[in-house]
Design a protein around this motif. Structure first.
Motif, short mmCIF file in Angstrom:
data_model
loop_
_atom_site.label_atom_id
_atom_site.label_comp_id
_atom_site.label_asym_id
_atom_site.label_seq_id
_atom_site.Cartn_x
_atom_site.Cartn_y
_atom_site.Cartn_z
N MET A 249 -3.44 -15.92 -2.48
CA MET A 249 -4.01 -16.05 -3.83
C MET A 249 -5.54 -16.13 -3.80
SD MET A 249 -3.08 -18.99 -6.60
CE MET A 249 -1.39 -18.95 -6.11
N ALA A 250 -6.12 -16.45 -2.64
CA ALA A 250 -7.56 -16.69 -2.56
C ALA A 250 -8.36 -15.49 -3.00
CB ALA A 250 -7.93 -17.09 -1.13
N ALA A 251 -7.97 -14.29 -2.57
CA ALA A 251 -8.72 -13.08 -2.92
C ALA A 251 -8.43 -12.61 -4.33
CB ALA A 251 -8.40 -11.97 -1.92
N ALA A 252 -7.17 -12.73 -4.75
CA ALA A 252 -6.77 -12.21 -6.07
C ALA A 252 -7.27 -13.09 -7.21
CB ALA A 252 -5.25 -12.07 -6.15
N ASP A 253 -7.22 -14.41 -7.01
CA ASP A 253 -7.61 -15.31 -8.11
C ASP A 253 -8.15 -16.60 -7.50
OD1 ASP A 253 -6.02 -16.21 -11.26
OD2 ASP A 253 -7.87 -16.88 -10.35
N PRO A 254 -9.46 -16.66 -7.22
CA PRO A 254 -10.04 -17.84 -6.58
C PRO A 254 -9.81 -19.13 -7.35
CG PRO A 254 -11.58 -15.99 -6.52
CD PRO A 254 -10.45 -15.58 -7.40
N LYS A 255 -9.84 -19.05 -8.67
CA LYS A 255 -9.62 -20.28 -9.47
C LYS A 255 -8.20 -20.81 -9.26
CE LYS A 255 -13.04 -19.38 -13.09
NZ LYS A 255 -13.24 -19.20 -14.55
N ALA A 256 -7.25 -19.90 -9.30
CA ALA A 256 -5.86 -20.31 -9.08
C ALA A 256 -5.68 -20.84 -7.66
CB ALA A 256 -4.91 -19.14 -9.34
N PHE A 257 -6.36 -20.20 -6.69
CA PHE A 257 -6.29 -20.64 -5.30
C PHE A 257 -6.77 -22.09 -5.18
CE2 PHE A 257 -6.71 -20.76 -0.82
CZ PHE A 257 -7.96 -21.28 -0.53
N LYS A 258 -7.92 -22.37 -5.78
CA LYS A 258 -8.47 -23.72 -5.70
C LYS A 258 -7.56 -24.72 -6.39
CE LYS A 258 -12.69 -26.37 -6.57
NZ LYS A 258 -14.06 -26.34 -7.11
N PHE A 259 -7.01 -24.32 -7.55
CA PHE A 259 -6.11 -25.21 -8.31
C PHE A 259 -4.88 -25.59 -7.49
CE2 PHE A 259 -3.98 -27.08 -11.82
CZ PHE A 259 -2.66 -26.67 -11.74
N TYR A 260 -4.23 -24.58 -6.90
CA TYR A 260 -3.01 -24.87 -6.16
C TYR A 260 -3.30 -25.54 -4.82
CZ TYR A 260 -0.10 -22.56 -9.57
OH TYR A 260 0.56 -22.23 -10.71
#
Length: 297
Positions: A249-260
């Motif tokens: 998820m880090a590359a596709a959606d950094p915000k979601a990556f940080k959240f999860y």
């Protein structure tokens, strides 16, 4: 021309409507959007009045329009009419719409209604060739499609992580229950061992029964420990899969990556805290009785 007069179906005839359409066409050599909308409204009105099967003949004979052009104009009236009638002023979005030509307006129908207003404020449509406008519309449609696909992929990842969290919670509960059962079984085994020591000098039958009971308890204990090991393996695999999903998820959606990532850290911290509390509240494991060899030492 009075807009309310258009809706007076009791007195208007197809010939009257045709005359109005011709008049609007003659007002300008280039059909602007506002003119196209007015023509389209009247074509829709005429289509309702003309007998079935006669509309195309009426188009050719009364207003010199092909069927495809007429339907394009009616489509434009349905799509842009509400936008142009929202406000009586011609500022902002409404003014931008009124500057569109018929061909430009038709090309822009390829975009969703909510995208068109923003699109026309970002480009100098008056100085753009139709081919350039079509390319810009195609680019915007492609960007919208990619955005929608990315959103769906993000939603799928969120759903997968949510499901994995539920499975981890269930596995943790089962592992905890099994671990407590193992501790209880260990205590029972030690108690049986003491009983066996007490009756060691009694008759062989009694001793044999005690040995059978002990063997049964040991088998159950081994089974519980095996189940606990399997649950721990499930938890370990679940965490591995979770970490892979979060990493992707880090590359596709950094915000979601940080959240999860934060959610996972918090989940692990809470789990460790629960295990510590459970360990403190667990019954103490009784020590095994001393053997003759221990006494000799």
């Amino acid at each position: 021309m009075d807009a309310n007069h258009i809706n007076d179906n009791t007195v208007r005839t197809p010939d009257m409507i045709a005359a109005e359409i011709v008049a609007i066409k003659e007002q300008t050599g280039k059909i602007l959007l506002i003119s196209a909308v007015e023509i389209g409204k009247r074509l829709l009105e005429a289509k309702e009045k003309i007998p079935y099967g006669e509309f195309v003949r009426w188009l050719e004979g009364s207003v010199a329009y092909s069927e495809s052009t007429a339907y394009n104009l009616m489509h434009i009236a349905e799509a842009y009419g509400p936008e142009l009638s929202v406000s009586s002023d011609v500022s902002g979005k409404t003014e931008a719409f009124t500057k569109l030509g018929y061909t430009q307006a038709f090309v822009l129908l390829g975009l969703p209604a909510e995208e068109r207003a923003e699109f026309i404020t970002q480009f100098d449509l008056e100085n753009m060739a139709v081919r350039e406008l079509q390319q810009a519309v195609n680019d915007r449609k492609l960007a919208l499609t990619e955005k929608e696909a990315l959103q769906k992929e993000n939603d799928t990842q969120k759903s997968a992580i949510s499901q994995l969290s539920k499975e981890l919670d269930q596995a943790k509960k089962e592992a905890t229950d099994n671990l407590q059962a193992v501790w209880a079984e260990q205590g029972n085994v030690l108690k049986l061992q003491r009983k066996l020591d007490v009756v060691e000098n009694e008759n062989a039958a009694t001793k044999h029964i005690a040995e059978i009971e002990l063997e049964s308890k040991i088998l159950k204990l081994n089974l519980s420990m095996t189940q606990a090991d399997a649950r721990f393996d499930l938890i370990a695999k679940g965490f591995d899969d979770l970490f892979i999903a979060i990493k992707e998820m880090a590359a596709a959606d950094p915000k979601a990556f940080k959240f999860y990532l934060i959610q996972t850290n918090q989940f692990i911290s809470k789990t460790l805290e629960k295990l510590r509390r459970m360990e403190k509240s667990a019954p103490a494991v009784p020590e095994a009785p001393a053997t003759p060899e221990d006494s000799a030492l």
